[in-house]
Design a protein around this motif. Structure first.
Motif, PDB file in Angstrom:
ATOM      1  N   ARG A 188       0.712  -1.036   0.032  1.00  0.00           N
ATOM      2  CA  ARG A 188      -0.076   0.108  -0.047  1.00  0.00           C
ATOM      3  C   ARG A 188       1.001   1.264  -0.039  1.00  0.00           C
ATOM      4  N   TYR A 189       0.381   2.162  -0.862  1.00  0.00           N
ATOM      5  CA  TYR A 189       1.654   3.381  -0.961  1.00  0.00           C
ATOM      6  C   TYR A 189       0.684   4.594  -0.886  1.00  0.00           C
ATOM      7  N   TRP A 190       1.353   5.615  -0.568  1.00  0.00           N
ATOM      8  CA  TRP A 190       1.046   7.220  -0.299  1.00  0.00           C
ATOM      9  C   TRP A 190       1.776   8.170  -0.916  1.00  0.00           C
ATOM     10  N   THR A 191       1.013   8.958  -1.625  1.00  0.00           N
ATOM     11  CA  THR A 191       1.681   9.942  -2.714  1.00  0.00           C
ATOM     12  C   THR A 191       1.277  11.218  -2.551  1.00  0.00           C
ATOM     13  N   ASP A 192       1.714  12.069  -3.113  1.00  0.00           N
ATOM     14  CA  ASP A 192       1.255  13.706  -3.328  1.00  0.00           C
ATOM     15  C   ASP A 192      -0.122  13.590  -4.014  1.00  0.00           C
ATOM     16  N   ASP A 193      -0.953  14.357  -3.349  1.00  0.00           N
ATOM     17  CA  ASP A 193      -2.324  14.476  -3.683  1.00  0.00           C
ATOM     18  C   ASP A 193      -2.633  15.098  -5.039  1.00  0.00           C
ATOM     19  N   SER A 194      -1.724  16.083  -5.334  1.00  0.00           N
ATOM     20  CA  SER A 194      -2.012  17.095  -6.415  1.00  0.00           C
ATOM     21  C   SER A 194      -1.264  16.430  -7.612  1.00  0.00           C
ATOM     22  N   ALA A 195      -0.356  15.365  -7.682  1.00  0.00           N
ATOM     23  CA  ALA A 195       0.043  14.854  -8.706  1.00  0.00           C
ATOM     24  C   ALA A 195      -0.743  13.679  -9.375  1.00  0.00           C
ATOM     25  N   TYR A 196      -0.260  13.491 -10.881  1.00  0.00           N
ATOM     26  CA  TYR A 196      -0.894  12.341 -11.394  1.00  0.00           C
ATOM     27  C   TYR A 196      -0.385  11.090 -11.754  1.00  0.00           C
TER      28      TYR A 196
END
Length: 463
Positions: free
Chosen positions: A425-433
């Motif tokens: 499971r991963y977490w990333t920037d919310d604004s990127a695509y």
């Protein structure tokens, strides 16, 4: 007690570097140089100091890389190391730091810093002074050529790239910006495409968009499962998925078969290309990057639908429809980074390309294919050839005629951070695509480990 020999000191420095004792390794290398060591000892010391210093003082690292190159001017690795350092050295805030330096590294760094600070005329003076005082340094020709290209002094840039190419080859050898050169390509014989089979799933024609990725067998095994999963589950796109496999092996074919079974064979389009890349040696990776452009114009005509072409190591990390909507009225959507335009090869990136089925887009891609084929046919499979082609076509391909309309995506469409747990499971920037290994310098984890997006890094930090 006898003094340590140069061999003993060098070995101690290598041992210290391997042990992570950078301070001691650097001190031992400096001792070698202060003692007047020459030949392989001096070369090894300069190489190690360049490695040790690159993260803390790039100018000092470049100085040692320059010294190493001067000792072995025909060595392509040291030439490339020096080229990279002198290309990236000099931020906008470094003008005062390098002002007044008269050495080669200082003058090139000053030129770079002035360019990034928007002082192009002073930057040109610094580059020209470096050329006058250190004519043996071809990288300065390249820096000046990129500056001229930025100002649309295209013929002048072209001449400088040719001079640089004569001296050291590399990316300069596949970079041309003269409109007359691009016109000659456009008016020349039709370029060769590729030899490939094409299998289209029964339901692929019903989809309004084609997502297209190309890779060799190794990248197919490593990246395709994650890319395809992200397109199906996270992108929000109603699309066919076209996979272009170059020299697929049994494991790559098994990977594709598994993807078809999991996500529905009807939506897949599979191109299989077989080609002998033995003559290219280590440069085969350039062909893997470029082959998609050799067939893309034909695919655009065949499919008559928008195409989203992606690097295979990308993940879609949220709904892509808002991004594609920004380029819905252009011929092409492509990413650029203004601060990277010190290099013409970074003017337009090749990792995300949204292509609408217009004649103008086809003209752009056809000329890009002609450009790439021109250099491949001349035995110049230089890395970044695809982006040199995109930049040249954009800058000089449509002199005297209407150019295709481009939407420029900002560089932050890529996530700069990824955090992943043991379950993938991963977490990333919310604004990127997108997230990609290459675009973010490697990230914390290999892409193939990422299974399902769990949330944003902001949420993780708050928790």
């Amino acid at each position: 007690m006898p003094l340590p020999t140069p061999d003993t000191t060098l070995q101690a420095a290598l041992d210290a570097e391997r042990a992570g004792d950078r301070e001691n390794a650097g001190a031992l290398c400096r001792r070698l140089l202060e003692q007047g060591s020459t030949g392989r000892h001096a070369l090894a010391a300069h190489d190690m100091l360049a490695r040790l210093l690159v993260g803390q003082d790039m100018a000092a690292a470049a100085g040692h890389a320059l010294a190493a190159w001067k000792l072995t001017p025909a060595d392509p690795t040291r030439r490339s190391n020096l080229w990279q350092l002198l290309t990236h050295l000099g931020e906008a805030g470094d003008v005062a730091r390098f002002q007044g330096r008269q050495d080669c590294v200082g003058l090139v760094a000053l030129g770079n810093a002035l360019r990034r600070d928007g002082q192009a005329l002073r930057a040109e003076r610094a580059y020209r002074q470096a050329l006058e005082q250190f004519p043996e340094m071809p990288v300065t020709l390249s820096r000046l050529a990129c500056l001229c290209a930025e100002q649309h002094r295209l013929e002048e840039a072209d001449a400088l790239f040719l001079q640089a190419a004569e001296r050291h080859g590399g990316r300069d050898a596949v970079t041309r910006t003269a409109p007359a050169f691009l016109t000659s390509l456009r008016d020349g014989p039709a370029p060769a495409g590729i030899r490939a089979t094409l299998a289209e799933g029964a339901g692929s024609a019903d989809r309004p968009l084609v997502v297209y990725a190309s890779c060799d067998a190794v990248y197919a095994r490593k990246f395709l499962p994650t890319l395809v999963r992200s397109i199906v589950e996270d992108s929000g796109l109603d699309c066919a998925i076209a996979l272009h496999l170059i020299n697929p092996d049994a494991e790559a074919e098994a990977t594709v078969a598994s993807l078809a079974a999991t996500h529905g064979a009807g939506r897949f389009i599979v191109l299989r290309e077989t080609i002998d890349l033995t003559p290219l040696g280590d440069n085969a990776k350039t062909y893997y990057a470029c082959s998609r452009f050799l067939v893309l114009p034909d695919l655009l005509i065949r499919w008559r639908r928008p195409v989203l072409m992606l690097d295979v190591d990308l993940l879609a990390i949220r709904d892509l429809n808002p991004l594609l909507a920004t380029s819905a009225h252009s011929d092409l959507g492509v990413m650029s980074h203004a601060l990277k335009r010190l290099d013409i090869w970074s003017l337009l990136y090749a990792d995300v390309l949204h292509i609408r089925p217009t004649m103008e887009a086809w003209r752009f891609l056809d000329l890009t294919r002609r450009y790439i084929r021109h250099f491949l046919d001349r035995g110049l499979p230089v890395w970044f050839l695809d982006q040199a082609a995109l930049a040249a076509v954009h800058l000089a391909g449509f002199a005297g005629q209407a150019a295709p309309r481009l939407t420029i995506y900002p560089v932050d469409i890529h996530s700069s951070t990824v955090m992943v747990d043991a379950e993938g499971r991963y977490w990333t920037d919310d604004s990127a695509y997108f997230y990609s290994v290459r675009a973010t310098g490697g990230g914390q984890h290999a892409v193939h480990r990422l299974k399902r997006r769990a949330g944003t890094t902001a949420g993780v930090k708050q928790g």
